[in-house]
Design a protein around this motif. Structure first.
Motif, PDB file in Angstrom:
ATOM      1  N   ARG A  94      60.899  20.249  74.896  1.00 31.78           N
ATOM      2  CA  ARG A  94      59.512  19.896  74.647  1.00 31.78           C
ATOM      3  C   ARG A  94      59.473  18.567  73.912  1.00 31.78           C
ATOM      4  O   ARG A  94      60.316  18.286  73.071  1.00 31.78           O
ATOM      5  N   LEU A  95      58.484  17.749  74.221  1.00 30.80           N
ATOM      6  CA  LEU A  95      58.268  16.494  73.514  1.00 30.80           C
ATOM      7  C   LEU A  95      56.816  16.435  73.066  1.00 30.80           C
ATOM      8  O   LEU A  95      55.906  16.560  73.887  1.00 30.80           O
ATOM      9  N   SER A  96      56.603  16.258  71.772  1.00 31.26           N
ATOM     10  CA  SER A  96      55.238  16.076  71.271  1.00 31.26           C
ATOM     11  C   SER A  96      55.017  14.588  71.042  1.00 31.26           C
ATOM     12  O   SER A  96      55.750  13.934  70.303  1.00 31.26           O
ATOM     13  N   LEU A  97      54.007  14.054  71.705  1.00 22.62           N
ATOM     14  CA  LEU A  97      53.754  12.612  71.725  1.00 22.62           C
ATOM     15  C   LEU A  97      52.319  12.319  71.332  1.00 22.62           C
ATOM     16  O   LEU A  97      51.384  12.874  71.894  1.00 22.62           O
ATOM     17  N   GLY A  98      52.146  11.433  70.364  1.00 26.35           N
ATOM     18  CA  GLY A  98      50.818  10.971  69.990  1.00 26.35           C
ATOM     19  C   GLY A  98      50.605   9.554  70.483  1.00 26.35           C
ATOM     20  O   GLY A  98      51.563   8.806  70.664  1.00 26.35           O
ATOM     21  N   PHE A  99      49.350   9.168  70.710  1.00 19.28           N
ATOM     22  CA  PHE A  99      49.082   7.794  71.126  1.00 19.28           C
ATOM     23  C   PHE A  99      47.709   7.363  70.642  1.00 19.28           C
ATOM     24  O   PHE A  99      46.778   8.152  70.566  1.00 19.28           O
ATOM     25  N   ASP A 139      55.126  16.640  62.525  1.00 16.49           N
ATOM     26  CA  ASP A 139      54.182  17.284  63.440  1.00 16.49           C
ATOM     27  C   ASP A 139      54.259  16.671  64.842  1.00 16.49           C
ATOM     28  O   ASP A 139      53.866  17.308  65.817  1.00 16.49           O
ATOM     29  N   LEU A 140      54.708  15.425  64.931  1.00 14.59           N
ATOM     30  CA  LEU A 140      54.905  14.749  66.214  1.00 14.59           C
ATOM     31  C   LEU A 140      56.338  14.239  66.289  1.00 14.59           C
ATOM     32  O   LEU A 140      56.884  13.743  65.297  1.00 14.59           O
ATOM     33  N   ASP A 141      56.949  14.348  67.481  1.00 14.11           N
ATOM     34  CA  ASP A 141      58.287  13.796  67.675  1.00 14.11           C
ATOM     35  C   ASP A 141      58.243  12.280  67.772  1.00 14.11           C
ATOM     36  O   ASP A 141      59.145  11.580  67.293  1.00 14.11           O
ATOM     37  N   LEU A 142      57.187  11.780  68.385  1.00 12.80           N
ATOM     38  CA  LEU A 142      57.117  10.374  68.764  1.00 12.80           C
ATOM     39  C   LEU A 142      55.644   9.981  68.845  1.00 12.80           C
ATOM     40  O   LEU A 142      54.803  10.809  69.188  1.00 12.80           O
ATOM     41  N   LEU A 266      56.452   2.277  69.775  1.00 13.20           N
ATOM     42  CA  LEU A 266      56.855   3.678  69.771  1.00 13.20           C
ATOM     43  C   LEU A 266      57.555   3.914  68.440  1.00 13.20           C
ATOM     44  O   LEU A 266      58.468   3.163  68.077  1.00 13.20           O
ATOM     45  N   VAL A 267      57.149   4.943  67.716  1.00  9.72           N
ATOM     46  CA  VAL A 267      57.732   5.201  66.401  1.00  9.72           C
ATOM     47  C   VAL A 267      58.215   6.640  66.311  1.00  9.72           C
ATOM     48  O   VAL A 267      57.619   7.562  66.874  1.00  9.72           O
ATOM     49  N   THR A 268      59.316   6.821  65.588  1.00 11.93           N
ATOM     50  CA  THR A 268      59.862   8.146  65.351  1.00 11.93           C
ATOM     51  C   THR A 268      60.657   8.114  64.055  1.00 11.93           C
ATOM     52  O   THR A 268      60.967   7.033  63.527  1.00 11.93           O
ATOM     53  N   LEU A 269      60.978   9.269  63.538  1.00 11.25           N
ATOM     54  CA  LEU A 269      61.820   9.341  62.343  1.00 11.25           C
ATOM     55  C   LEU A 269      63.262   8.995  62.705  1.00 11.25           C
ATOM     56  O   LEU A 269      63.720   9.304  63.808  1.00 11.25           O
ATOM     57  N   VAL A 278      63.374  12.769  72.785  1.00  9.91           N
ATOM     58  CA  VAL A 278      62.983  11.478  72.212  1.00  9.91           C
ATOM     59  C   VAL A 278      63.873  10.370  72.765  1.00  9.91           C
ATOM     60  O   VAL A 278      63.393   9.298  73.156  1.00  9.91           O
ATOM     61  N   ALA A 279      65.180  10.616  72.802  1.00  9.20           N
ATOM     62  CA  ALA A 279      66.115   9.616  73.317  1.00  9.20           C
ATOM     63  C   ALA A 279      65.809   9.274  74.775  1.00  9.20           C
ATOM     64  O   ALA A 279      65.894   8.110  75.186  1.00  9.20           O
ATOM     65  N   ALA A 280      65.424  10.283  75.565  1.00  5.37           N
ATOM     66  CA  ALA A 280      65.096  10.043  76.966  1.00  5.37           C
ATOM     67  C   ALA A 280      63.850   9.171  77.094  1.00  5.37           C
ATOM     68  O   ALA A 280      63.776   8.285  77.951  1.00  5.37           O
ATOM     69  N   PHE A 281      62.859   9.414  76.243  1.00  3.59           N
ATOM     70  CA  PHE A 281      61.631   8.617  76.291  1.00  3.59           C
ATOM     71  C   PHE A 281      61.907   7.180  75.866  1.00  3.59           C
ATOM     72  O   PHE A 281      61.442   6.224  76.503  1.00  3.59           O
ATOM     73  N   LEU A 282      62.688   6.999  74.802  1.00  6.31           N
ATOM     74  CA  LEU A 282      63.012   5.660  74.326  1.00  6.31           C
ATOM     75  C   LEU A 282      63.852   4.897  75.355  1.00  6.31           C
ATOM     76  O   LEU A 282      63.681   3.684  75.530  1.00  6.31           O
ATOM     77  N   ALA A 283      64.741   5.603  76.039  1.00  7.26           N
ATOM     78  CA  ALA A 283      65.565   4.954  77.063  1.00  7.26           C
ATOM     79  C   ALA A 283      64.699   4.446  78.203  1.00  7.26           C
ATOM     80  O   ALA A 283      64.913   3.342  78.733  1.00  7.26           O
TER      81      ALA A 283
END
Length: 297
Positions: A94-99, A139-142, A266-269, A278-283
């Motif tokens: 699962r990926l939680s994404l805010g925009f 609360d959000l992955d990315l 794109l920001v993440t911890l 997360v790594a897949a989305f950033l790639a």
């Protein structure tokens, strides 16, 4: 004494649900068990973990960073368990994404869904400052946010550097040349994002530096409402370039003042960078799949 896995799961569930009964149902144990696990964790902590106000339970501000790390650790552990069961890949992930600007993130999001259909994506829109806090709390992955410069608390991948545009009702005199300066907004009725928005914060700083006072007759939280209000002449609105385009209802002008560009990140911890989804989305973002999606209002 080191916290147990059961304690971490109980703390995470209570932080997300805000109720002992709901936390217990979520992790499949009794309510007294959750209460005991949380109490044991809090007893070992040097600072308060939860604030209790009647039936309301919320994470204490000083514990937000710790709870975010717990959430990340549990997500990584879930990945390990899936891999150990031989599920491999990104099965059931699962990926939680805010925009903050859906048109700017939609091309990469659609490419991600096509390539990684096995990853369930949960999205959330909102202003940039609110999304940054959600990432910091776990609360959000990315999140895809707009701000003038990277946030030093997060890993920031710049997708694009955009200008700010001002738009309003078709035929508005201030927009006739296709270019506008912050001084031209002095005395203009404005339809502005709320103060948690990155573009609103930037516009406020430019206005203060220029010695003008903006006149927001309406504050909005969504692009469709901003567009509709501007199109009927309530006031001039602002957007990141690419979010809106001139059409039969509105004219658009680029803000030309120095320092009026804004980054879309794109920001993440840091702890989440190597998390599979997360790594897949950033790639995918690194491949350059970015650009405005078609406007629909």
């Amino acid at each position: 004494m080191a916290p147990t896995l059961a304690q971490l799961r109980a703390v995470d569930a209570l932080a997300r649900t805000g109720q002992f009964s709901r936390a217990a149902r979520e992790i499949g144990v009794s309510q007294p068990t959750v209460s005991a696990q949380v109490q044991a964790f809090e007893s070992a902590s040097p600072f308060r973990i939860f604030h209790r106000d009647g039936h309301s339970i919320r994470v204490a501000p000083e514990a937000e960073s710790l709870v975010a790390k717990i959430r990340i650790a549990l997500a990584c552990l879930d990945e390990i368990e899936r891999d150990m069961r031989g599920e491999g890949g990104a099965a059931a992930r699962r990926l939680s994404l805010g925009f903050s600007a859906h048109r700017l993130i939609m091309p990469i999001l659609s490419a991600f869904v096509r390539r990684h259909g096995e990853i369930r994506v949960v999205t959330r829109g909102g202003p940039s400052a609110e999304l940054i806090e959600a990432v910091l709390k776990g609360d959000l992955d990315l999140a895809a946010i707009s701000r003038p410069a990277p946030d030093p608390r997060l890993v920031c991948f710049e997708l694009a550097r955009c200008r700010i545009v001002v738009y309003g009702q078709k035929g508005h005199a201030a927009l006739a040349s296709g270019a506008i300066r912050i001084a031209d907004l002095d005395g203009q009725k404005m339809v502005l994002w709320n103060r948690l928005s990155g573009t609103r914060s930037l516009l406020d700083r430019l206005a203060e530096a220029a010695g003008i006072v903006l006149d927001p007759v309406m504050e909005v939280a969504t692009l469709d409402v901003a567009y509709a209000a501007a199109a009927v002449g309530i006031g001039l609105a602002i957007a990141v370039e690419g979010e809106v385009e001139a059409d039969e209802h509105i004219d658009v002008a680029v803000l030309e003042d120095a320092g009026s560009d804004i980054g879309h990140y794109l920001v993440t911890l840091p702890e989440y960078v190597r998390h599979a989804a997360v790594a897949a989305f950033l790639a995918l973002a690194a491949e350059g799949v970015v650009g405005p999606a078609p406007a629909r209002f």
